[in-house]
Design an enzyme around this catalytic site. Structure first.
Site, PDB file in Angstrom:
ATOM      1  N   HIS A 116      -1.880  -7.259  -5.757  1.00 42.76           N
ATOM      2  CA  HIS A 116      -2.779  -7.559  -4.636  1.00 42.76           C
ATOM      3  C   HIS A 116      -2.639  -6.517  -3.520  1.00 42.76           C
ATOM      4  O   HIS A 116      -3.632  -6.098  -2.916  1.00 42.76           O
ATOM      5  CB  HIS A 116      -2.486  -8.966  -4.112  1.00 42.76           C
TER       6      HIS A 116
ATOM      7  N   PHE B 263      -8.009   5.087  11.210  1.00 45.30           N
ATOM      8  CA  PHE B 263      -7.340   4.158  10.302  1.00 45.30           C
ATOM      9  C   PHE B 263      -5.883   4.022  10.707  1.00 45.30           C
ATOM     10  O   PHE B 263      -5.114   4.966  10.642  1.00 45.30           O
ATOM     11  CB  PHE B 263      -7.461   4.681   8.868  1.00 45.30           C
TER      12      PHE B 263
ATOM     13  N   GLU C 174     -10.743  -7.250   5.939  1.00 42.76           N
ATOM     14  CA  GLU C 174     -11.942  -7.383   6.772  1.00 42.76           C
ATOM     15  C   GLU C 174     -12.124  -6.255   7.781  1.00 42.76           C
ATOM     16  O   GLU C 174     -13.138  -6.203   8.484  1.00 42.76           O
ATOM     17  CB  GLU C 174     -11.905  -8.724   7.516  1.00 42.76           C
TER      18      GLU C 174
ATOM     19  N   VAL D 176      -0.212  -4.195   5.737  1.00 45.10           N
ATOM     20  CA  VAL D 176      -0.169  -4.777   4.397  1.00 45.10           C
ATOM     21  C   VAL D 176       1.251  -4.566   3.876  1.00 45.10           C
ATOM     22  O   VAL D 176       1.729  -3.436   3.818  1.00 45.10           O
ATOM     23  CB  VAL D 176      -1.192  -4.119   3.444  1.00 45.10           C
TER      24      VAL D 176
END
Length: 122
Positions: free
Chosen positions: A53, A78, A23, A46
């Protein structure tokens, strides 16, 4: 950390905590469009699991978080840590391998300052 980095430049900071790196692109775009911020740092993590995934989420987070800066003229840095293990993630989030989040905040603020100078003709 982010408050200190922003304050050193005469700016204040705020955060929007949400679950999910996926998101970040939408949240970054809305923050940049709002006119309330000179820069945005998209921060997340992550950690690789047993399926592909990880690859999809990492790629989507990167691509979606980079686009808002080009679309709005507000820098979006980022700062998503991608790691194989939780230990690697913690090491890169203020542990032995540095603080990638703080680096992203600093990048957003430095870019905002450079843009302000360019726009002011300096």
């Amino acid at each position: 950390m982010r408050s200190r980095l922003a304050a050193a430049r005469g700016w204040s900071s705020t955060s929007c905590t949400r679950a999910g790196a996926f998101e970040l692109g939408l949240l970054s775009l809305e923050a940049a469009r709002s006119g309330r911020y000179v820069g945005v740092a998209a921060l997340g993590c992550v950690i690789r699991g047993e399926t592909s995934h990880y690859d999809y989420v990492s790629a989507r987070a990167r691509a979606a978080s980079c686009a808002p800066g080009s679309r709005t003229g507000v820098p979006v840095a980022f700062g998503v840590v991608t790691a194989e293990t939780p230990e690697q993630a913690f090491a890169r989030a203020g542990g032995t391998a540095g603080n990638k989040g703080a680096e992203a905040v600093e990048t957003a603020l430095d870019t905002a300052a450079a843009l302000a100078a360019i726009r002011a003709g300096r």
